[in-house]
Design an enzyme around this catalytic site. Structure first.
Site, PDB file in Angstrom:
ATOM      1  N   HIS A 166       2.494   3.478  -8.995  1.00 40.91           N
ATOM      2  CA  HIS A 166       2.287   2.062  -9.320  1.00 40.91           C
ATOM      3  C   HIS A 166       3.479   1.523 -10.119  1.00 40.91           C
ATOM      4  O   HIS A 166       3.938   0.413  -9.875  1.00 40.91           O
ATOM      5  CB  HIS A 166       0.992   1.868 -10.114  1.00 40.91           C
ATOM      6  CG  HIS A 166      -0.235   2.267  -9.344  1.00 40.91           C
ATOM      7  ND1 HIS A 166      -0.427   1.904  -8.035  1.00 40.91           N
ATOM      8  CD2 HIS A 166      -1.317   3.004  -9.692  1.00 40.91           C
ATOM      9  CE1 HIS A 166      -1.595   2.398  -7.618  1.00 40.91           C
ATOM     10  NE2 HIS A 166      -2.140   3.079  -8.595  1.00 40.91           N
ATOM     11  N   LEU A 205      10.404 -20.608  -4.130  1.00 44.45           N
ATOM     12  CA  LEU A 205       9.315 -19.765  -3.615  1.00 44.45           C
ATOM     13  C   LEU A 205       8.055 -19.817  -4.492  1.00 44.45           C
ATOM     14  O   LEU A 205       8.149 -19.760  -5.714  1.00 44.45           O
ATOM     15  CB  LEU A 205       9.829 -18.317  -3.556  1.00 44.45           C
ATOM     16  CG  LEU A 205       8.823 -17.231  -3.201  1.00 44.45           C
ATOM     17  CD1 LEU A 205       8.480 -17.303  -1.716  1.00 44.45           C
ATOM     18  CD2 LEU A 205       9.372 -15.847  -3.536  1.00 44.45           C
ATOM     19  N   ASP A 227       0.832  -1.214   0.000  1.00 42.02           N
ATOM     20  CA  ASP A 227       0.000   0.000   0.000  1.00 42.02           C
ATOM     21  C   ASP A 227       0.866   1.263   0.000  1.00 42.02           C
ATOM     22  O   ASP A 227       1.977   1.273   0.524  1.00 42.02           O
ATOM     23  CB  ASP A 227      -0.928  -0.025   1.233  1.00 42.02           C
ATOM     24  CG  ASP A 227      -2.093   0.944   1.080  1.00 42.02           C
ATOM     25  OD1 ASP A 227      -2.359   1.391  -0.050  1.00 42.02           O
ATOM     26  OD2 ASP A 227      -2.732   1.254   2.104  1.00 42.02           O
TER      27      ASP A 227
END
Ligand code: IPE
Ligand code: IPE
Ligand code: MG
Length: 252
Positions: free
Chosen positions: A38, A132, A21
């Protein structure tokens, strides 16, 4: 000793969930448009994935776009979708180099077709990677996911697969989009907001929560190490007393 060296390799969170965020505010402070924030939110995704892969963490799940984010101005939604579409293929070499498997959860059918395709292609390309598991939560919200699970369970009962009495936490969890992952041990939210914003409400029942004031574009490897170190200093009691935990036979 570096922060990374301070991390106890035997006590790593298996699954880290992150609410990325603060992109818009980060850009506004710089006098730029939100979309610039962004764009600058991609680098930290790469850094965090690399760092988690290097440490040997099993799962990282990133909240990238919520169901509620569809209500943002059309221009911003469009810019975010464009960025996603471009970024996924661009990041493939990094995913391959780090043996990362890409995964996605959420109402993916709502994504523009090209985004959906880019995502599926990258998931296919990385499906045999064994390190991962990097999951993007896209068009995701926890209440949506829970309602979907209820629908699936109801339909299975109607088909006579089992009865309502068979429903327990395990069966319910197996109908969520996170069925193949352990619950997050650690949930990180950036940007100084102290809320969950409809993220993994079921799965974070016993997650350790970590909030930082840093905006997502400024988040880096060292910040991830700090969060993991904070996690390693917590005592996870799962309802028991502290004394019970120190008696090794009672350890969870
Ligand atoms: C997070 O940053 C990215 C998404 C929700 C897509 P924001 O866009 O929410 O940035 P702020 O919180 O408005 O600063
Ligand atoms: C949560 O951030 C969703 C994502 C990070 C993708 P928001 O910025 O949408 O959350 P609120 O609206 O501040 O709660
Ligand atoms: Mg926000």
């Amino acid at each position: 000793m570096s922060l990374k060296q301070k991390i106890n390799a035997n006590q790593l969170p298996q699954h880290i969930a992150i609410i990325m965020d603060g992109n818009g505010r980060w850009a506004n402070i710089k006098g730029k448009l939100r979309v610039f924030g962004h764009q600058n939110g991609v680098r930290p995704i790469r850094k965090v994935s690399e760092a988690a892969a290097e440490l040997g963490i099993g799962y990282v799940t990133l909240y990238a776009f919520s169901t509620e984010n569809w209500n943002r101005p059309e221009k911003e939604v469009k810019a975010l979708m464009e960025l996603l579409r471009k970024t996924i293929p661009q990041e493939l070499p990094t995913l391959m180099k780090n043996n990362i498997r890409l995964n996605a959860i959420g109402d993916l059918k709502r994504l523009p077709e090209q985004n959906y395709k880019a995502l599926m292609d990258a998931m296919k390309e990385t499906e045999t990677n064994t390190g991962l598991v990097l999951t993007l939560a896209l068009s995701y919200s926890s209440r949506w996911e829970i309602v979907e699970a209820v629908k699936k369970i109801t339909s299975e009962i109607q088909q006579g697969n089992y009865t309502a009495e068979a429903i327990d936490e395990k069966l319910f969890g197996a109908h969520l989009s996170t069925a193949t992952m352990p619950d997050p041990d650690l949930l990180i939210r950036t940007s100084g907001e102290w809320r969950i914003s409809n993220y993994m409400l079921w799965q974070i029942a016993y997650s350790e929560l970590y909030f930082t004031d840093k905006f997502w574009p400024d988040f880096g490897k060292e910040d991830l190490y700090k969060a993991i170190l904070a996690y390693q200093n917590r005592e996870r009691r799962f309802g028991k007393t502290s004394d019970q935990l120190t008696t090794s036979s009672n350890k969870k």
